[in-house]
Motif scaffolding. Structure first.
Motif, PDB file in Angstrom:
ATOM      1  N   ASP A 277      -1.708   0.093  -1.887  1.00  0.00           N
ATOM      2  CA  ASP A 277      -3.437   0.191  -2.472  1.00  0.00           C
ATOM      3  C   ASP A 277      -2.730  -0.992  -3.268  1.00  0.00           C
ATOM      4  N   LEU A 278      -4.682  -2.068  -2.771  1.00  0.00           N
ATOM      5  CA  LEU A 278      -4.106  -3.161  -3.485  1.00  0.00           C
ATOM      6  C   LEU A 278      -3.781  -3.361  -4.692  1.00  0.00           C
ATOM      7  N   GLY A 279      -4.284  -1.980  -5.961  1.00  0.00           N
ATOM      8  CA  GLY A 279      -4.112  -1.727  -7.038  1.00  0.00           C
ATOM      9  C   GLY A 279      -2.816  -1.852  -8.062  1.00  0.00           C
ATOM     10  N   ASP A 280      -2.859  -0.652  -6.983  1.00  0.00           N
ATOM     11  CA  ASP A 280      -0.165  -0.508  -7.030  1.00  0.00           C
ATOM     12  C   ASP A 280       0.650  -1.885  -7.188  1.00  0.00           C
ATOM     13  N   ILE A 281      -0.447  -2.774  -6.030  1.00  0.00           N
ATOM     14  CA  ILE A 281       0.190  -4.168  -5.842  1.00  0.00           C
ATOM     15  C   ILE A 281      -0.329  -4.919  -7.286  1.00  0.00           C
ATOM     16  N   LEU A 282      -1.057  -5.243  -7.751  1.00  0.00           N
ATOM     17  CA  LEU A 282      -1.557  -6.262  -8.481  1.00  0.00           C
ATOM     18  C   LEU A 282      -1.252  -5.729  -9.956  1.00  0.00           C
TER      19      LEU A 282
ATOM     20  N   THR B 137     -15.135  -6.314   4.636  1.00  0.00           N
ATOM     21  CA  THR B 137     -15.060  -6.096   3.558  1.00  0.00           C
ATOM     22  C   THR B 137     -13.915  -5.597   3.367  1.00  0.00           C
ATOM     23  N   THR B 138     -13.429  -5.597   2.564  1.00  0.00           N
ATOM     24  CA  THR B 138     -11.466  -5.518   1.919  1.00  0.00           C
ATOM     25  C   THR B 138     -11.863  -5.058   0.907  1.00  0.00           C
ATOM     26  N   ASP B 139     -12.531  -4.236   0.929  1.00  0.00           N
ATOM     27  CA  ASP B 139     -12.382  -2.708  -0.252  1.00  0.00           C
ATOM     28  C   ASP B 139     -13.196  -1.565   0.098  1.00  0.00           C
ATOM     29  N   PRO B 140     -12.088  -0.892   0.708  1.00  0.00           N
ATOM     30  CA  PRO B 140     -10.371  -0.730  -0.343  1.00  0.00           C
ATOM     31  C   PRO B 140      -9.887  -1.326   0.411  1.00  0.00           C
ATOM     32  N   TRP B 141      -8.283  -1.517   0.319  1.00  0.00           N
ATOM     33  CA  TRP B 141      -7.729  -2.382   0.391  1.00  0.00           C
ATOM     34  C   TRP B 141      -5.847  -1.952   0.336  1.00  0.00           C
ATOM     35  N   SER B 142      -5.363  -1.911   1.316  1.00  0.00           N
ATOM     36  CA  SER B 142      -4.116  -2.020   1.207  1.00  0.00           C
ATOM     37  C   SER B 142      -3.014  -2.494   1.929  1.00  0.00           C
ATOM     38  N   ILE B 143      -1.402  -2.230   1.265  1.00  0.00           N
ATOM     39  CA  ILE B 143      -0.448  -2.279   2.553  1.00  0.00           C
ATOM     40  C   ILE B 143      -0.047  -1.700   2.667  1.00  0.00           C
ATOM     41  N   LYS B 144       0.747  -1.889   3.964  1.00  0.00           N
ATOM     42  CA  LYS B 144       1.864  -1.011   4.629  1.00  0.00           C
ATOM     43  C   LYS B 144       2.471  -2.048   4.113  1.00  0.00           C
ATOM     44  N   ILE B 145       3.895  -1.338   3.616  1.00  0.00           N
ATOM     45  CA  ILE B 145       5.247  -2.240   3.238  1.00  0.00           C
ATOM     46  C   ILE B 145       6.681  -1.293   4.123  1.00  0.00           C
TER      47      ILE B 145
ATOM     48  N   LYS C 177      -3.502 -14.996   6.435  1.00  0.00           N
ATOM     49  CA  LYS C 177      -4.683 -13.956   5.546  1.00  0.00           C
ATOM     50  C   LYS C 177      -4.501 -12.661   6.168  1.00  0.00           C
ATOM     51  N   SER C 178      -5.409 -12.055   4.274  1.00  0.00           N
ATOM     52  CA  SER C 178      -5.746 -10.655   4.698  1.00  0.00           C
ATOM     53  C   SER C 178      -4.801  -9.722   5.160  1.00  0.00           C
ATOM     54  N   ILE C 179      -3.536 -10.110   4.245  1.00  0.00           N
ATOM     55  CA  ILE C 179      -2.397  -9.072   5.141  1.00  0.00           C
ATOM     56  C   ILE C 179      -2.577  -7.686   4.773  1.00  0.00           C
ATOM     57  N   VAL C 180      -2.439  -7.107   5.941  1.00  0.00           N
ATOM     58  CA  VAL C 180      -2.762  -5.574   5.989  1.00  0.00           C
ATOM     59  C   VAL C 180      -0.909  -4.324   6.195  1.00  0.00           C
ATOM     60  N   ARG C 181      -0.062  -5.761   6.824  1.00  0.00           N
ATOM     61  CA  ARG C 181       1.513  -5.235   6.605  1.00  0.00           C
ATOM     62  C   ARG C 181       2.518  -6.046   6.308  1.00  0.00           C
ATOM     63  N   ILE C 182       3.209  -5.303   5.703  1.00  0.00           N
ATOM     64  CA  ILE C 182       4.651  -6.290   4.987  1.00  0.00           C
ATOM     65  C   ILE C 182       5.828  -5.525   6.088  1.00  0.00           C
ATOM     66  N   SER C 183       6.719  -6.123   6.675  1.00  0.00           N
ATOM     67  CA  SER C 183       8.069  -5.571   7.327  1.00  0.00           C
ATOM     68  C   SER C 183       9.182  -6.398   6.772  1.00  0.00           C
ATOM     69  N   LEU C 184      10.821  -5.034   6.298  1.00  0.00           N
ATOM     70  CA  LEU C 184      11.343  -6.291   6.069  1.00  0.00           C
ATOM     71  C   LEU C 184      12.155  -6.257   7.362  1.00  0.00           C
ATOM     72  N   THR C 185      13.294  -7.303   7.742  1.00  0.00           N
ATOM     73  CA  THR C 185      13.420  -6.703   9.076  1.00  0.00           C
ATOM     74  C   THR C 185      15.388  -7.483   8.956  1.00  0.00           C
ATOM     75  N   ASP C 186      16.050  -7.032  10.180  1.00  0.00           N
ATOM     76  CA  ASP C 186      17.051  -7.833  10.109  1.00  0.00           C
ATOM     77  C   ASP C 186      16.795  -9.284  10.950  1.00  0.00           C
ATOM     78  N   LYS C 187      15.825  -8.914  11.533  1.00  0.00           N
ATOM     79  CA  LYS C 187      15.830 -10.125  13.262  1.00  0.00           C
ATOM     80  C   LYS C 187      14.543 -11.166  13.091  1.00  0.00           C
TER      81      LYS C 187
END
Ligand SMILES: Nc1nc2c(c(=O)[nH]1)N[C@H]1C(S)=C(S)[C@@H](COP(=O)(O)O)O[C@H]1N2
Ligand SMILES: [Mo]
Length: 301
Positions: A100-105, A81-89, A220-230
């Protein structure tokens, strides 16, 4: 800048959706003439960038969460199931949060990009993706000056992903990019293909597409994106570090320890199709080679 990569003519403009299945045959065979000289000429000029059929793109997949066989993802796709969907950034961003995916799009312009996809296993396809540049999302959340890399994770949900009931990979599937790679205008967050929502087996509802790197970088099917220095961990490097690196740029001159990377098999070419030469940076050298100037591509494989 982005316009250089934008298609001037969408497949949906010239062919009814019912014809997707036959599109490749149309383009490759005598039917190409019927579509019109302009389009046929364009396909040739773009170094045979003839998209694979919907059927090919959605039934021959690598998505280990859905099983390790090429036909497992399609068979198990409907379990997810892909709805709801959110990505933690999170990490080194000004506006961390769970989006939320809607906020991203919202406010993103979805465009079509016809890209080669070259798997490290030496097969390839051409896929008409729909999506937006990852840069647009990173700008939305505000990358801090200390950030040097971006890491990505796929969801963990063994109840819906039968492949995750086995420890083939140390879940979640992970990938990463250097910040300049992530900000590059070719780097896409894809939400569909052939103008349709992304099929689950192709990484619904949202996945990365980095066309100059081996397919496993395109998580695929991304739920988290993190910005790092490593430099972040990536799953195939964690599993077999001598075979799969962090950079994983398509390179016909650097063989995999167990097979040649000089040629590839284009899916849909038929049983007797000749292998085709693999292109440096998968054919995107003009756009991306400068990011690796001075780097030993054998060492940073
Ligand atoms: N989460 C996740 N992403 C993944 C994979 C995977 O197993 N899990 N396989 C990768 C590999 S090896 C390839 S070649 C591409 C295949 O994408 P496609 O099935 O849409 O052609 O997805 C990549 N992304
Ligand atoms: Mo792959």
């Amino acid at each position: 800048m982005a316009g250089r990569y934008r298609s001037d003519l969408k497949w949906s403009d010239v062919t009814a959706k019912a014809d997707y299945v036959n599109r490749r045959q149309l383009m490759m065979g005598a039917g190409a003439m019927a579509i019109g000289g302009a389009l046929a000429g364009r396909a040739q000029a773009q170094d045979d960038l003839v998209p694979n059929t919907w059927e090919e793109i959605t039934s021959y997949n690598n998505f280990y969460e859905m099983g390790t066989g090429k036909d497992d993802p399609k068979r198990n796709a409907s379990l997810l199931t892909t709805d709801p969907w959110s990505i933690k950034i999170d990490g080194m961003v000004d506006r961390p949060g769970t989006y939320d995916l809607g906020d991203i799009l919202r406010g993103k312009s979805i465009e079509e990009r016809i890209y080669r996809l070259r798997c490290v296993e030496a097969w390839s396809m051409v896929v008409p993706w729909n999506g937006f540049e990852l840069k647009d999302l990173l700008d939305q959340v505000g990358v801090q000056p200390s950030a040097k890399y971006v890491s990505f994770e796929t969801l963990v949900r063994p109840s819906e992903l039968p492949g995750q009931r086995r420890n083939t990979i140390d879940w979640p599937y992970r990938e990463g990019l250097r910040l300049d790679e992530a900000m590059h205008p070719l780097t896409l967050m894809a939400t569909g293909l052939y103008g349709e929502d992304m099929p689950n087996q192709n990484g619904a509802p949202i996945r990365l597409v980095v066309p100059w790197k081996y397919g496993f970088k395109s998580i695929k099917s991304i739920v988290r994106i993190s910005l790092t220095d490593k430099q972040p961990a990536n799953s195939w490097n964690m599993l077999l570090p001598n075979e799969y690196g962090f950079y994983s740029n398509v390179n016909p001159e650097v063989d995999h320890p167990r097979w040649s990377q000089a040629t590839e098999r284009r899916i849909g070419g038929g049983l007797f199709a000749k292998k085709i030469p693999t292109l440096m940076f998968n054919g995107y050298a003009n756009e991306v080679a400068s990011m690796y100037a001075g780097m030993d591509l054998r060492k940073y494989y």
